[in-house]
Design a protein around this motif. Sequence first.
Motif, PDB file in Angstrom:
ATOM      1  N   ASP A 175       0.903  -1.154   0.152  1.00 25.94           N
ATOM      2  CA  ASP A 175      -0.044   0.122   0.112  1.00 25.94           C
ATOM      3  C   ASP A 175       0.945   1.154   0.035  1.00 25.94           C
ATOM      4  OD1 ASP A 175      -2.251  -1.637   0.192  1.00 25.94           O
ATOM      5  OD2 ASP A 175      -2.578  -1.355   2.121  1.00 25.94           O
ATOM      6  N   ILE A 176       0.538   1.887  -0.985  1.00 22.70           N
ATOM      7  CA  ILE A 176       1.300   3.499  -0.981  1.00 22.70           C
ATOM      8  C   ILE A 176       0.356   4.379  -1.302  1.00 22.70           C
ATOM      9  CG2 ILE A 176       3.417   2.332  -1.933  1.00 22.70           C
ATOM     10  CD1 ILE A 176       2.912   3.141  -4.728  1.00 22.70           C
ATOM     11  N   ALA A 177       0.728   5.433  -1.401  1.00 24.62           N
ATOM     12  CA  ALA A 177       0.043   6.784  -1.816  1.00 24.62           C
ATOM     13  C   ALA A 177       1.081   7.740  -2.770  1.00 24.62           C
ATOM     14  CB  ALA A 177      -0.453   7.573  -0.756  1.00 24.62           C
ATOM     15  N   LEU A 178       1.285   7.433  -3.834  1.00 26.88           N
ATOM     16  CA  LEU A 178       2.265   8.025  -4.713  1.00 26.88           C
ATOM     17  C   LEU A 178       1.467   8.683  -5.829  1.00 26.88           C
ATOM     18  CD1 LEU A 178       5.000   8.560  -4.772  1.00 26.88           C
ATOM     19  CD2 LEU A 178       5.470   6.389  -6.113  1.00 26.88           C
ATOM     20  N   ASP A 179       1.991   9.887  -5.988  1.00 26.43           N
ATOM     21  CA  ASP A 179       1.645  10.913  -7.272  1.00 26.43           C
ATOM     22  C   ASP A 179       2.535  11.004  -8.243  1.00 26.43           C
ATOM     23  OD1 ASP A 179      -1.272  11.934  -6.703  1.00 26.43           O
ATOM     24  OD2 ASP A 179      -0.225  12.178  -4.573  1.00 26.43           O
ATOM     25  N   TYR A 180       2.010  10.808  -9.751  1.00 26.08           N
ATOM     26  CA  TYR A 180       3.006  11.068 -10.808  1.00 26.08           C
ATOM     27  C   TYR A 180       2.326  12.324 -11.639  1.00 26.08           C
ATOM     28  CZ  TYR A 180       4.736   6.283  -9.447  1.00 26.08           C
ATOM     29  OH  TYR A 180       5.274   5.092  -8.991  1.00 26.08           O
ATOM     30  N   TYR A 181       3.512  13.062 -12.063  1.00 28.98           N
ATOM     31  CA  TYR A 181       2.891  14.102 -12.901  1.00 28.98           C
ATOM     32  C   TYR A 181       3.532  14.144 -14.129  1.00 28.98           C
ATOM     33  CZ  TYR A 181       0.963  15.731  -8.230  1.00 28.98           C
ATOM     34  OH  TYR A 181       0.115  15.711  -7.397  1.00 28.98           O
ATOM     35  N   PHE A 182       2.955  13.478 -15.385  1.00 27.36           N
ATOM     36  CA  PHE A 182       3.805  13.638 -16.667  1.00 27.36           C
ATOM     37  C   PHE A 182       3.669  15.035 -17.198  1.00 27.36           C
ATOM     38  CE2 PHE A 182       2.907   8.795 -16.068  1.00 27.36           C
ATOM     39  CZ  PHE A 182       3.863   8.791 -15.415  1.00 27.36           C
ATOM     40  N   ARG A 183       4.664  15.566 -18.161  1.00 25.48           N
ATOM     41  CA  ARG A 183       4.805  16.840 -18.633  1.00 25.48           C
ATOM     42  C   ARG A 183       5.401  16.551 -20.141  1.00 25.48           C
ATOM     43  NH1 ARG A 183       6.304  17.485 -13.129  1.00 25.48           N
ATOM     44  NH2 ARG A 183       4.622  18.649 -12.066  1.00 25.48           N
ATOM     45  N   THR A 184       4.989  17.238 -21.020  1.00 27.18           N
ATOM     46  CA  THR A 184       5.730  17.426 -22.295  1.00 27.18           C
ATOM     47  C   THR A 184       7.076  17.832 -22.402  1.00 27.18           C
ATOM     48  OG1 THR A 184       4.769  19.724 -23.005  1.00 27.18           O
ATOM     49  CG2 THR A 184       3.316  17.649 -23.395  1.00 27.18           C
ATOM     50  N   PRO A 185       8.060  17.727 -23.071  1.00 31.56           N
ATOM     51  CA  PRO A 185       9.412  18.363 -23.260  1.00 31.56           C
ATOM     52  C   PRO A 185       9.144  20.130 -23.247  1.00 31.56           C
ATOM     53  CG  PRO A 185       9.355  16.545 -24.488  1.00 31.56           C
ATOM     54  CD  PRO A 185       7.970  16.619 -24.313  1.00 31.56           C
ATOM     55  N   ALA A 186       8.124  20.523 -23.886  1.00 28.35           N
ATOM     56  CA  ALA A 186       7.935  22.011 -24.193  1.00 28.35           C
ATOM     57  C   ALA A 186       7.603  22.492 -22.716  1.00 28.35           C
ATOM     58  CB  ALA A 186       6.893  22.110 -25.317  1.00 28.35           C
ATOM     59  N   GLU A 187       6.692  21.796 -22.026  1.00 28.18           N
ATOM     60  CA  GLU A 187       6.401  22.193 -20.628  1.00 28.18           C
ATOM     61  C   GLU A 187       7.541  22.375 -19.826  1.00 28.18           C
ATOM     62  OE1 GLU A 187       1.964  21.165 -19.811  1.00 28.18           O
ATOM     63  OE2 GLU A 187       3.344  19.313 -19.895  1.00 28.18           O
ATOM     64  N   ILE A 188       8.521  21.234 -19.781  1.00 32.43           N
ATOM     65  CA  ILE A 188       9.483  21.427 -19.052  1.00 32.43           C
ATOM     66  C   ILE A 188      10.737  22.633 -19.422  1.00 32.43           C
ATOM     67  CG2 ILE A 188      11.718  20.182 -18.535  1.00 32.43           C
ATOM     68  CD1 ILE A 188       9.018  19.129 -16.776  1.00 32.43           C
ATOM     69  N   ALA A 189      10.724  22.711 -20.510  1.00 31.41           N
ATOM     70  CA  ALA A 189      11.546  23.770 -21.199  1.00 31.41           C
ATOM     71  C   ALA A 189      11.321  25.096 -20.810  1.00 31.41           C
ATOM     72  CB  ALA A 189      11.749  23.685 -22.821  1.00 31.41           C
ATOM     73  N   THR A 190       9.836  25.269 -20.696  1.00 30.55           N
ATOM     74  CA  THR A 190       9.405  26.332 -20.236  1.00 30.55           C
ATOM     75  C   THR A 190       9.775  26.717 -18.490  1.00 30.55           C
ATOM     76  OG1 THR A 190       7.321  26.575 -21.973  1.00 30.55           O
ATOM     77  CG2 THR A 190       7.234  27.926 -19.878  1.00 30.55           C
ATOM     78  N   TYR A 191       9.353  25.693 -17.993  1.00 33.17           N
ATOM     79  CA  TYR A 191       9.579  25.856 -16.420  1.00 33.17           C
ATOM     80  C   TYR A 191      11.334  26.034 -16.188  1.00 33.17           C
ATOM     81  CZ  TYR A 191       5.310  23.844 -14.705  1.00 33.17           C
ATOM     82  OH  TYR A 191       3.975  23.535 -14.168  1.00 33.17           O
ATOM     83  N   LEU A 192      12.004  25.499 -17.045  1.00 35.94           N
ATOM     84  CA  LEU A 192      13.453  25.761 -16.833  1.00 35.94           C
ATOM     85  C   LEU A 192      13.870  27.262 -17.255  1.00 35.94           C
ATOM     86  CD1 LEU A 192      14.904  22.474 -18.408  1.00 35.94           C
ATOM     87  CD2 LEU A 192      15.005  23.023 -15.998  1.00 35.94           C
ATOM     88  N   THR A 193      13.396  27.461 -18.293  1.00 34.79           N
ATOM     89  CA  THR A 193      13.622  29.043 -18.860  1.00 34.79           C
ATOM     90  C   THR A 193      13.388  30.001 -17.724  1.00 34.79           C
ATOM     91  OG1 THR A 193      13.339  28.211 -21.215  1.00 34.79           O
ATOM     92  CG2 THR A 193      13.144  30.339 -20.425  1.00 34.79           C
ATOM     93  N   GLU A 194      12.051  29.813 -17.182  1.00 32.74           N
ATOM     94  CA  GLU A 194      11.324  30.648 -16.255  1.00 32.74           C
ATOM     95  C   GLU A 194      12.438  30.489 -14.803  1.00 32.74           C
ATOM     96  OE1 GLU A 194       7.268  29.381 -15.887  1.00 32.74           O
ATOM     97  OE2 GLU A 194       6.482  30.491 -17.588  1.00 32.74           O
ATOM     98  N   ALA A 195      12.882  29.470 -14.814  1.00 29.18           N
ATOM     99  CA  ALA A 195      13.907  29.698 -13.441  1.00 29.18           C
ATOM    100  C   ALA A 195      15.141  30.043 -13.788  1.00 29.18           C
ATOM    101  CB  ALA A 195      14.182  27.992 -12.964  1.00 29.18           C
ATOM    102  N   GLY A 196      15.420  30.820 -14.884  1.00 29.41           N
ATOM    103  CA  GLY A 196      16.602  31.250 -15.227  1.00 29.41           C
ATOM    104  C   GLY A 196      17.925  30.314 -15.781  1.00 29.41           C
ATOM    105  N   LEU A 197      17.501  29.209 -16.192  1.00 29.40           N
ATOM    106  CA  LEU A 197      18.131  28.237 -16.947  1.00 29.40           C
ATOM    107  C   LEU A 197      18.301  28.331 -18.433  1.00 29.40           C
ATOM    108  CD1 LEU A 197      17.579  25.521 -14.128  1.00 29.40           C
ATOM    109  CD2 LEU A 197      19.928  26.462 -14.544  1.00 29.40           C
ATOM    110  N   SER A 198      19.152  27.779 -19.277  1.00 29.75           N
ATOM    111  CA  SER A 198      19.008  28.097 -20.633  1.00 29.75           C
ATOM    112  C   SER A 198      19.386  26.599 -20.933  1.00 29.75           C
ATOM    113  CB  SER A 198      20.334  28.758 -21.034  1.00 29.75           C
ATOM    114  OG  SER A 198      20.203  30.161 -20.638  1.00 29.75           O
ATOM    115  N   LEU A 199      18.185  26.349 -21.864  1.00 27.06           N
ATOM    116  CA  LEU A 199      18.047  25.026 -22.540  1.00 27.06           C
ATOM    117  C   LEU A 199      19.347  24.791 -23.487  1.00 27.06           C
ATOM    118  CD1 LEU A 199      16.060  22.639 -22.448  1.00 27.06           C
ATOM    119  CD2 LEU A 199      15.095  23.492 -24.692  1.00 27.06           C
TER     120      LEU A 199
END
Length: 227
Positions: A175-199
């Motif tokens: 028994d567990i309670a584990l959440d998984y959130y799957f995202r597109t590469p474009a979404e992750i690229a946006t998050y990285l850029t908004e954090a000040g990181l360059s793809l």
Amino acid sequence: MTDPNADPAADFIESTRSSYDTIAPAYSAEHPDGLGEGPVEAGLLTAFAELVRTAAAGEAQVADIGSGPGYVTARLNALGLRVFGIDLSPHMVALAREAHPQLRFEVGSMTSLDVPAETLGGVIALYSTIHIPDADLPGVFAEFHRVLRPGGYVLLAFQASEGEHIHMTERYGLDIALDYYFRTPAEIATYLTEAGLSLYAQALVEPQGQQKWGRAFALAHKPTGSA
């Protein structure tokens, strides 16, 4: 067992920690080296190691975030990096220390890293940011930006899917309670850029065999002169 319509746990950090503590022995037995059949992952690890060594002249450390049983940490160590592992689950950390006694593993959360600012040459998080809800992901990437030295690199791996959330209540018959959130590469690229990181680079491996989701990779760096 999964419930795609379930709400995320009220305290996702505690539920993730507890779930991985529960499944740690079974998970580690199944994945003694989860990169054994992943030539793309292995190639990207080699590229990541070379970029970090070049940027940091071999001096800076690398943190393997969500290090689990420690096989990625060990791979990076074999590639010549000064690397240590961080994992939310104390049980996972104990198993990693047992399997790789020559390496350092610590209990910690990627949401608040116990690492001084601008001290790391690299951060790697393979299939670990998938447990972070959307609202908390910007803070995680801000932490990665904070701990990286200017010119340092971050390598991510994640299952690629658009807006998919899964709540898992059982794994390995436990028994567990584990959440998984799957995202597109474009979404992750946006998050990285908004954090000040360059793809720097992206890659996508389409589902193989019985796999339901593709595997995506994002390589980014902290620009020199960035604070």
